[in-house]
Design a protein around this motif. Structure first.
Motif, PDB file in Angstrom:
ATOM      1  N   TYR A 125       0.826  -1.208   0.000  1.00 28.84           N
ATOM      2  CA  TYR A 125       0.000   0.000   0.000  1.00 28.84           C
ATOM      3  C   TYR A 125       0.860   1.257   0.000  1.00 28.84           C
ATOM      4  O   TYR A 125       0.713   2.139   0.843  1.00 28.84           O
ATOM      5  CB  TYR A 125      -0.952  -0.030   1.197  1.00 28.84           C
ATOM      6  N   ASN A 126       1.791   1.311  -0.966  1.00 28.69           N
ATOM      7  CA  ASN A 126       2.800   2.366  -0.931  1.00 28.69           C
ATOM      8  C   ASN A 126       2.276   3.758  -1.265  1.00 28.69           C
ATOM      9  O   ASN A 126       3.003   4.723  -1.136  1.00 28.69           O
ATOM     10  CB  ASN A 126       4.002   2.017  -1.827  1.00 28.69           C
ATOM     11  N   ARG A 127       1.015   3.870  -1.685  1.00 27.18           N
ATOM     12  CA  ARG A 127       0.456   5.214  -1.849  1.00 27.18           C
ATOM     13  C   ARG A 127       0.204   5.854  -0.480  1.00 27.18           C
ATOM     14  O   ARG A 127       0.123   7.083  -0.378  1.00 27.18           O
ATOM     15  CB  ARG A 127      -0.849   5.163  -2.652  1.00 27.18           C
ATOM     16  N   TYR A 128       0.083   5.034   0.556  1.00 32.25           N
ATOM     17  CA  TYR A 128      -0.224   5.545   1.890  1.00 32.25           C
ATOM     18  C   TYR A 128       0.803   5.134   2.948  1.00 32.25           C
ATOM     19  O   TYR A 128       0.835   5.700   4.028  1.00 32.25           O
ATOM     20  CB  TYR A 128      -1.626   5.099   2.316  1.00 32.25           C
ATOM     21  N   PHE A 129       1.615   4.146   2.646  1.00 34.00           N
ATOM     22  CA  PHE A 129       2.725   3.787   3.536  1.00 34.00           C
ATOM     23  C   PHE A 129       3.899   3.370   2.654  1.00 34.00           C
ATOM     24  O   PHE A 129       3.893   2.285   2.075  1.00 34.00           O
ATOM     25  CB  PHE A 129       2.347   2.637   4.482  1.00 34.00           C
ATOM     26  N   ASP A 130       4.896   4.244   2.556  1.00 32.67           N
ATOM     27  CA  ASP A 130       6.060   3.965   1.715  1.00 32.67           C
ATOM     28  C   ASP A 130       7.199   3.491   2.610  1.00 32.67           C
ATOM     29  O   ASP A 130       7.844   4.276   3.301  1.00 32.67           O
ATOM     30  CB  ASP A 130       6.468   5.220   0.945  1.00 32.67           C
ATOM     31  N   TYR A 131       7.417   2.176   2.616  1.00 33.23           N
ATOM     32  CA  TYR A 131       8.421   1.618   3.508  1.00 33.23           C
ATOM     33  C   TYR A 131       9.827   2.132   3.185  1.00 33.23           C
ATOM     34  O   TYR A 131      10.713   2.120   4.041  1.00 33.23           O
ATOM     35  CB  TYR A 131       8.383   0.084   3.471  1.00 33.23           C
ATOM     36  N   ALA A 132      10.037   2.583   1.943  1.00 29.28           N
ATOM     37  CA  ALA A 132      11.357   3.094   1.567  1.00 29.28           C
ATOM     38  C   ALA A 132      11.647   4.428   2.253  1.00 29.28           C
ATOM     39  O   ALA A 132      12.806   4.785   2.465  1.00 29.28           O
ATOM     40  CB  ALA A 132      11.443   3.253   0.050  1.00 29.28           C
ATOM     41  N   LEU A 133      10.589   5.155   2.629  1.00 25.27           N
ATOM     42  CA  LEU A 133      10.752   6.459   3.271  1.00 25.27           C
ATOM     43  C   LEU A 133      10.478   6.410   4.768  1.00 25.27           C
ATOM     44  O   LEU A 133      11.013   7.211   5.531  1.00 25.27           O
ATOM     45  CB  LEU A 133       9.821   7.487   2.618  1.00 25.27           C
ATOM     46  N   SER A 134       9.648   5.478   5.190  1.00 24.04           N
ATOM     47  CA  SER A 134       9.270   5.384   6.594  1.00 24.04           C
ATOM     48  C   SER A 134      10.303   4.582   7.391  1.00 24.04           C
ATOM     49  O   SER A 134      10.974   3.697   6.860  1.00 24.04           O
ATOM     50  CB  SER A 134       7.898   4.708   6.716  1.00 24.04           C
TER      51      SER A 134
END
Length: 372
Positions: free
Chosen positions: A156-165
């Motif tokens: 769900y990278n439109r709302y949780f971007d693991y690369a940035l979080s």
């Protein structure tokens, strides 16, 4: 009075803990998973989407634990279960507030969520250990934390971007430090779809324990299919043509993700020939075809609902599905959107959108999820 048999199949939803008496064919796998858990305090449980991971945990593993499986703190277990969604640390904290987890009373204590979040923030990777030490179950019960659908972190990278979080890194550090802390009876089981398993290689510390803790759910073979039918239909004197069983076996061997279709088809067959009482001695291929077969049993019912809808309902259904399709990746099976965005697109209130989803879930259960 004629006693109408209860349907032992659950359709498209996973089996629940209280349905373990109707859950067949996975007994040895439950023991395999528990063996890894006992040795390592950690299991990485993988498999294709719809392969039955959640059902095995709910109706197989959890009841087996509660029958007295021995852990570091004895035979009693507290179990917290959650899926990461798009707010993994908050959802973890909420899971720890559930009834019968960290307190001896039977009440859910959601007000403790902020308290647990603060401990995790203050103690870092030892946050779960500290929470357990301060709990009422410390030393009296083993604590198992189940993270279901860990792939949420990557889908769900439109709302949780693991690369940035950093939240996924914090979560993985919590898991690693907790299960390697020798004197604490805390166990972790993470479920993840096979295509996302390689994502875990980016967490260096976790790799040390993943290598010896992996278990991939096995496909149901001919023997397993026969056992399921024996424990359900055969007990009620309804047989299956051998060609039907061969078709089941070939289809599931071809692709394990057809398991939800298979389960849904068995649910419909049991409903028709046992619950509704349509007389039948042997189920034939034409009986399957009338319901869409294994591959199209779900699509067949989608089509029935759509064609029986009014013109206005058809427009609403069409708009709903357009609103959740990712135009950058339209073929993806995991389509999603915020309820607020859907309501704006189809010009319905959020409550009305939620009601549309609930109406779909009445028939199609976990094909539609609402989560945070």
């Amino acid at each position: 009075m004629i006693k109408i048999p209860l349907n032992p199949f659950v359709g498209l939803k996973p089996y629940a803990e209280n349905q373990n008496n109707s859950y067949f064919g996975r007994e040895q796998e439950v023991e395999n998973v528990l063996d890894i858990l006992q040795k390592n305090k950690f299991v990485t449980f993988s498999g294709a989407s719809g392969s039955g991971k959640t059902s095995l945990i709910n109706a197989g593993l959890i009841p087996r634990l509660k029958k007295g499986f021995v852990g570091q703190a004895g035979k009693d277990w507290a179990i917290a279960s959650f899926r990461p969604g798009i707010d993994p640390l908050v959802n973890l904290s909420y899971a720890l507030t559930a009834r019968e987890v960290l307190k001896d009373d039977l009440k859910s204590n959601t007000t403790d969520r902020k308290y647990y979040s603060e401990i995790i923030s203050n103690f870092g990777s030892l946050g779960i250990v500290e929470i357990y030490k301060r709990s009422e179950i410390f030393g009296k019960k083993n604590l198992l934390i189940i993270i279901d659908q860990l792939e949420d972190l990557y889908k769900y990278n439109r709302y949780f971007d693991y690369a940035l979080s950093e939240e996924d890194n914090v979560l993985m550090d919590l898991i690693y430090r907790t299960v390697t802390f020798k004197n604490t009876a805390i166990y972790f089981l993470i479920c993840i779809e096979t295509p996302y398993l390689t994502k875990l290689t980016s967490y260096n510390k976790l790799q040390e324990i993943i290598s010896k803790s992996q278990y991939s759910i096995q496909n149901i073979d001919y023997t397993g299919i026969h056992q399921i039918l024996k424990d359900t239909f055969y007990k009620k004197n309804i047989q299956f043509n051998s060609k039907v069983i061969d078709l089941f076996n070939e289809t599931l061997k071809e692709e394990i993700s057809y398991l939800p279709n298979f389960q849904y088809l068995l649910y419909k067959l049991y409903e028709k020939f046992l619950v509704d009482g349509v007389e039948k001695k042997t189920i034939e291929l034409e009986d399957l075809d009338a319901m869409g077969g294994v591959k199209y049993s779900i699509a067949n019912d989608f089509e029935t609902i759509y064609t029986s809808s009014s013109n206005q309902e058809k427009k609403t259904i069409a708009l709903f599905f357009k609103s959740i399709i990712d135009i950058q990746n339209p073929s993806s099976l995991g389509q999603y959107e915020r309820i607020l965005k859907i309501s704006e697109y189809i010009n319905f209130s959020q409550a009305e959108v939620s009601e549309i989803i609930r109406s779909f879930k009445k028939t199609f259960e976990d094909l539609f999820d609402i989560f945070e």
